[in-house]
Design a protein around this motif. Structure first.
Motif, PDB file in Angstrom:
ATOM      1  N   CYS A  65     -12.736  -0.960   4.420  1.00 17.21           N
ATOM      2  CA  CYS A  65     -13.121   0.389   4.869  1.00 17.21           C
ATOM      3  C   CYS A  65     -13.647   0.406   6.305  1.00 17.21           C
ATOM      4  O   CYS A  65     -14.654  -0.226   6.619  1.00 17.21           O
ATOM      5  CB  CYS A  65     -14.194   0.927   3.928  1.00 17.21           C
ATOM      6  N   ARG A 109      -2.226  -0.209  -5.784  1.00 16.16           N
ATOM      7  CA  ARG A 109      -1.325  -1.057  -5.012  1.00 16.16           C
ATOM      8  C   ARG A 109      -0.003  -1.080  -5.766  1.00 16.16           C
ATOM      9  O   ARG A 109       0.036  -0.783  -6.973  1.00 16.16           O
ATOM     10  CB  ARG A 109      -1.853  -2.493  -4.928  1.00 16.16           C
ATOM     11  N   THR A 119      -3.112   4.474   7.693  1.00 15.03           N
ATOM     12  CA  THR A 119      -4.324   3.756   7.240  1.00 15.03           C
ATOM     13  C   THR A 119      -4.096   3.181   5.839  1.00 15.03           C
ATOM     14  O   THR A 119      -3.399   2.195   5.694  1.00 15.03           O
ATOM     15  CB  THR A 119      -5.559   4.671   7.289  1.00 15.03           C
ATOM     16  N   ALA A 120      -4.681   3.826   4.828  1.00 10.64           N
ATOM     17  CA  ALA A 120      -4.655   3.245   3.479  1.00 10.64           C
ATOM     18  C   ALA A 120      -3.246   3.123   2.908  1.00 10.64           C
ATOM     19  O   ALA A 120      -3.023   2.328   1.997  1.00 10.64           O
ATOM     20  CB  ALA A 120      -5.534   4.061   2.545  1.00 10.64           C
ATOM     21  N   TRP A 130      -8.290   1.763  -7.415  1.00 12.09           N
ATOM     22  CA  TRP A 130      -7.484   1.987  -6.196  1.00 12.09           C
ATOM     23  C   TRP A 130      -6.104   1.372  -6.391  1.00 12.09           C
ATOM     24  O   TRP A 130      -5.974   0.337  -7.022  1.00 12.09           O
ATOM     25  CB  TRP A 130      -8.203   1.375  -4.997  1.00 12.09           C
ATOM     26  N   GLY A 161     -13.467   9.913   4.737  1.00 14.95           N
ATOM     27  CA  GLY A 161     -14.868   9.827   5.136  1.00 14.95           C
ATOM     28  C   GLY A 161     -15.747  10.875   4.508  1.00 14.95           C
ATOM     29  O   GLY A 161     -16.954  10.916   4.759  1.00 14.95           O
ATOM     30  N   HIS A 207       0.681  -1.319   9.886  1.00 14.65           N
ATOM     31  CA  HIS A 207      -0.764  -1.323   9.700  1.00 14.65           C
ATOM     32  C   HIS A 207      -1.538  -2.149  10.728  1.00 14.65           C
ATOM     33  O   HIS A 207      -2.552  -1.661  11.252  1.00 14.65           O
ATOM     34  CB  HIS A 207      -1.135  -1.731   8.257  1.00 14.65           C
ATOM     35  N   ARG A 253      -4.334  -0.220  12.686  1.00 16.39           N
ATOM     36  CA  ARG A 253      -5.687  -0.725  12.419  1.00 16.39           C
ATOM     37  C   ARG A 253      -6.377  -1.095  13.738  1.00 16.39           C
ATOM     38  O   ARG A 253      -7.567  -0.860  13.919  1.00 16.39           O
ATOM     39  CB  ARG A 253      -5.594  -1.927  11.477  1.00 16.39           C
ATOM     40  N   THR A 291     -15.933  10.143  -0.228  1.00 14.05           N
ATOM     41  CA  THR A 291     -16.456   8.817  -0.525  1.00 14.05           C
ATOM     42  C   THR A 291     -17.968   8.752  -0.281  1.00 14.05           C
ATOM     43  O   THR A 291     -18.728   8.358  -1.160  1.00 14.05           O
ATOM     44  CB  THR A 291     -15.776   7.810   0.409  1.00 14.05           C
ATOM     45  N   HIS A 307      -7.464  -3.969   4.847  1.00  9.15           N
ATOM     46  CA  HIS A 307      -7.721  -2.525   4.771  1.00  9.15           C
ATOM     47  C   HIS A 307      -9.207  -2.224   4.558  1.00  9.15           C
ATOM     48  O   HIS A 307      -9.552  -1.092   4.213  1.00  9.15           O
ATOM     49  CB  HIS A 307      -6.912  -1.890   3.634  1.00  9.15           C
ATOM     50  N   ASN A 346       0.797  -1.229   0.000  1.00  9.33           N
ATOM     51  CA  ASN A 346       0.000   0.000   0.000  1.00  9.33           C
ATOM     52  C   ASN A 346       0.831   1.281   0.000  1.00  9.33           C
ATOM     53  O   ASN A 346       0.266   2.375   0.017  1.00  9.33           O
ATOM     54  CB  ASN A 346      -0.900   0.015   1.248  1.00  9.33           C
TER      55      ASN A 346
HETATM   56  C1  HEM Z   1     -19.337   5.162   0.384  1.00 10.48           C
HETATM   57  C2  HEM Z   1     -18.380   5.531   1.191  1.00 10.48           C
HETATM   58  C3  HEM Z   1     -17.002   4.923   1.226  1.00 10.48           C
HETATM   59  C4  HEM Z   1     -16.329   4.211   0.267  1.00 10.48           C
HETATM   60  C5  HEM Z   1     -16.802   3.837  -1.140  1.00 10.48           C
HETATM   61  C6  HEM Z   1     -15.035   3.861   0.840  1.00 10.48           C
HETATM   62  C7  HEM Z   1     -14.086   3.100   0.191  1.00 10.48           C
HETATM   63  C8  HEM Z   1     -12.953   2.586   0.788  1.00 10.48           C
HETATM   64  C9  HEM Z   1     -12.048   1.635   0.203  1.00 10.48           C
HETATM   65  C10 HEM Z   1     -12.176   1.054  -1.207  1.00 10.48           C
HETATM   66  C11 HEM Z   1     -11.086   1.365   1.112  1.00 10.48           C
HETATM   67  C12 HEM Z   1      -9.988   0.326   0.979  1.00 10.48           C
HETATM   68  C13 HEM Z   1      -8.608   0.926   0.795  1.00 10.48           C
HETATM   69  C14 HEM Z   1      -7.550  -0.137   0.616  1.00 10.48           C
HETATM   70  O1  HEM Z   1      -7.809  -1.341   0.574  1.00 10.48           O
HETATM   71  O2  HEM Z   1      -6.410   0.289   0.474  1.00 10.48           O
HETATM   72  C15 HEM Z   1     -11.340   2.190   2.267  1.00 10.48           C
HETATM   73  C16 HEM Z   1     -10.551   2.244   3.383  1.00 10.48           C
HETATM   74  C17 HEM Z   1     -10.733   3.171   4.376  1.00 10.48           C
HETATM   75  N1  HEM Z   1     -11.843   3.962   4.582  1.00 10.48           N
HETATM   76 FE1  HEM Z   1     -13.442   4.092   3.397  1.00 10.48          FE
HETATM   77  N2  HEM Z   1     -14.946   4.407   2.082  1.00 10.48           N
HETATM   78  C18 HEM Z   1     -16.136   5.052   2.367  1.00 10.48           C
HETATM   79  C19 HEM Z   1     -16.454   5.717   3.531  1.00 10.48           C
HETATM   80  C20 HEM Z   1     -15.595   5.923   4.574  1.00 10.48           C
HETATM   81  C21 HEM Z   1     -15.886   6.670   5.770  1.00 10.48           C
HETATM   82  C22 HEM Z   1     -17.238   7.308   6.092  1.00 10.48           C
HETATM   83  C23 HEM Z   1     -14.744   6.675   6.519  1.00 10.48           C
HETATM   84  C24 HEM Z   1     -14.485   7.294   7.875  1.00 10.48           C
HETATM   85  C25 HEM Z   1     -15.089   8.329   8.365  1.00 10.48           C
HETATM   86  C26 HEM Z   1     -13.745   5.904   5.807  1.00 10.48           C
HETATM   87  C27 HEM Z   1     -12.458   5.667   6.243  1.00 10.48           C
HETATM   88  C28 HEM Z   1     -11.606   4.742   5.683  1.00 10.48           C
HETATM   89  C29 HEM Z   1     -10.292   4.429   6.225  1.00 10.48           C
HETATM   90  C30 HEM Z   1      -9.638   5.060   7.442  1.00 10.48           C
HETATM   91  C31 HEM Z   1      -9.754   3.448   5.405  1.00 10.48           C
HETATM   92  C32 HEM Z   1      -8.385   2.783   5.538  1.00 10.48           C
HETATM   93  C33 HEM Z   1      -8.510   1.552   6.379  1.00 10.48           C
HETATM   94  C34 HEM Z   1      -7.208   0.807   6.482  1.00 10.48           C
HETATM   95  O3  HEM Z   1      -6.292   1.043   5.692  1.00 10.48           O
HETATM   96  O4  HEM Z   1      -7.119  -0.032   7.368  1.00 10.48           O
HETATM   97  N3  HEM Z   1     -14.301   5.470   4.631  1.00 10.48           N
HETATM   98  N4  HEM Z   1     -12.505   2.900   2.064  1.00 10.48           N
END
Ligand code: HEM
Length: 430
Positions: A358, A299, A84-85, A297, A248, A92, A96, A251, A356, A57
């Motif tokens: 979401c 990698r 995070t991402a 996305w 957040g 991580h 996490r 998205t 990872h 990542n």
């Molecule tokens: C429809 C809404 C959302 C979509 C489509 C979305 C999509 C994603 C995706 C595709 C990932 C995966 C990233 C990866 O594998 O590298 C991700 C991770 C993440 N999302 Fe969302 N997200 C949404 C809403 C939110 C919200 C509301 C928050 C927080 C307020 C958030 C916080 C995060 C965080 C912190 C990660 C990283 C987690 C990690 O790396 O462990 N997302 N999101």
């Protein structure tokens, strides 16, 4: 075959390009112009998302193109540690764990912790729209981008007067990293990103100096840290805040805009939810599958990997085409059909998959579920303006509407008897 993610035809309707890549051997295509390996099939995208030993990542949040030296110099000053991402093991799993403890990520916890904030903010925004009966409004500017931002600022304890700045910074980060700005604009956006990072650091430091913790996320993260750098450093808390403010916001704004677009562009779909709010969760699931807010996305391969007949070398940047995976006919029947009744819509990869996955998925579902329930109840006659044409911001990862012009009409749609509940129907999260 070439993929120009900034071409208007791809921006407006990417499904044709996704189909051609899905049809290539293994659903993998190397694009030398982009310098990217495009991975499209559901099985391969799912595997890549879940395999951090092969698909790292580290570059996920780095600009997708070569930025000019002046902008690069500014970006290098952003010393936010990956949390995070953009974080890989061993960092991580530790960060996490911190996120899992401090950020509600199941439907029950989200409802309990964030439900009242979401309802209050949805109520305010819907009331503002209702007050404009008969007028033309832009649902993107006045609803879909506002709601997730306001909710997030409440959760994080960001002062109300900073809303405008945070909005501009978050928009700028997405344009700088996954867009294609001109060099002068790159420099302006890089300056603003640096300012955003410094702001997050100050926000955390102020809470630390104050020493009085509340219910906001920054307080919870500092309490979790408990002065122990091996758990989480103060700079890592700031980095998580920096990431959450973007992750957040745009998205969930995208999910709301896509859901409103899909519902209002086929008035029968909207009417069905007005008459039966229990349909909303399935409608949102299908929106996530069919029109994901993030459809590509990144990698980077940490070692060579063979997907089907194709071997990708180590050190290759890969664009995981989540949008294409969600249209893979090997998984979804008639994938190009928007069908809220399909039984397996939840198999989409729009929130990622694996380590990872979401952390905000449950919050995004709660926000969108409450928003659609309140909108259908309070403004059942809402409709897009007849001259509306879909148009998206130029971006490789985020498919974000530029606008969604609509007419506010609190009268029920004609032709069918509906008796909306003026208080706003409640439905469980999607
Ligand atoms: C429809 C809404 C959302 C979509 C489509 C979305 C999509 C994603 C995706 C595709 C990932 C995966 C990233 C990866 O594998 O590298 C991700 C991770 C993440 N999302 Fe969302 N997200 C949404 C809403 C939110 C919200 C509301 C928050 C927080 C307020 C958030 C916080 C995060 C965080 C912190 C990660 C990283 C987690 C990690 O790396 O462990 N997302 N999101």
């Amino acid at each position: 075959m070439r993929l120009n993610p900034f071409d208007e035809p791809y921006l407006t309707d990417p499904a044709g390009v996704w189909r051609r890549i899905l049809d290539e051997p293994g659903g993998v295509h190397h694009d030398p112009d982009l310098g990217l390996w495009l991975i499209s099939s559901h099985a391969h995208v799912r595997r890549a998302l879940a395999d951090p030993a092969t698909f790292g990542n580290a570059l996920t949040l780095a600009p997708i193109y070569d930025v000019c030296p002046e902008a690069l110099q500014l970006i290098m000053q952003i010393d936010a540690p990956p949390t995070t991402a953009a974080a890989d093991p061993p960092v991580h799993p530790r960060t996490r764990r911190a996120l899992r403890v401090t950020f509600a990520n199941t439907a029950d916890r989200v409802e309990q912790r964030y439900g009242p904030i979401v309802r209050r903010r949805v109520g305010e925004l819907v009331a503002r729209l209702v007050a404009r009966q008969g007028e033309r409004v832009d649902l993107v500017r006045e609803f879909s981008t506002e709601l997730p931002l306001l909710v997030l600022l409440d959760l994080l304890g960001v002062p109300e007067q900073d809303i405008g700045r945070v909005r501009d910074w978050a928009d700028g980060q997405i344009a700088l990293i996954w867009g294609r700005p001109e060099p002068a604009e790159q420099v302006r956006l890089a300056e603003s990103l640096l300012e955003f990072w410094r702001y997050c650091q100050r926000l955390v430091q102020a809470r630390l100096d104050d020493g009085r913790y509340g219910e906001d996320y920054v307080s919870l993260a500092l309490e979790y840290r408990d002065g122990d750098d091996d758990r989480l450093t103060v700079t890592e808390v700031a980095s998580i805040v920096f990431n959450l403010l973007v992750a957040g916001h745009e998205t969930t704004a995208g999910l709301l805009a896509h859901a409103l677009d899909q519902a209002l562009s086929e008035p029968d779909r909207w009417r069905a939810m007005v008459e039966e709010p229990a349909r909303i969760p399935a409608f949102l699931s299908e929106t996530l599958r069919y029109a994901p807010a993030i459809d590509g996305w990144l990698r980077i391969t940490l070692r060579p990997v063979t997907l089907g007949e194709v071997t990708i070398p180590a050190g290759a940047r890969c664009l995981l085409l989540i949008g294409a995976a969600n249209r893979d006919p090997a998984v979804f029947a008639h994938p190009d059909r928007f069908d809220p009744g399909r039984p397996d819509a939840a198999d989409h990869l729009s929130f990622g998959h694996g380590p990872h996955f979401c952390i905000g998925a449950a919050l995004a579902r709660l926000e969108a579920g409450i928003a659609l329930a309140r909108l259908t109840a309070a403004i059942p006659g809402l409709r897009l303006t007849p001259d509306h044409r879909r148009s998206y911001k130029p971006n490789v990862a985020f498919r974000a509407h530029r606008a969604l012009p609509a007419i506010i009409d609190v009268a029920p749609p004609t032709g069918r008897a509906v008796a909306p509940d003026p208080a706003g129907a409640e439905v469980p999260a999607a």
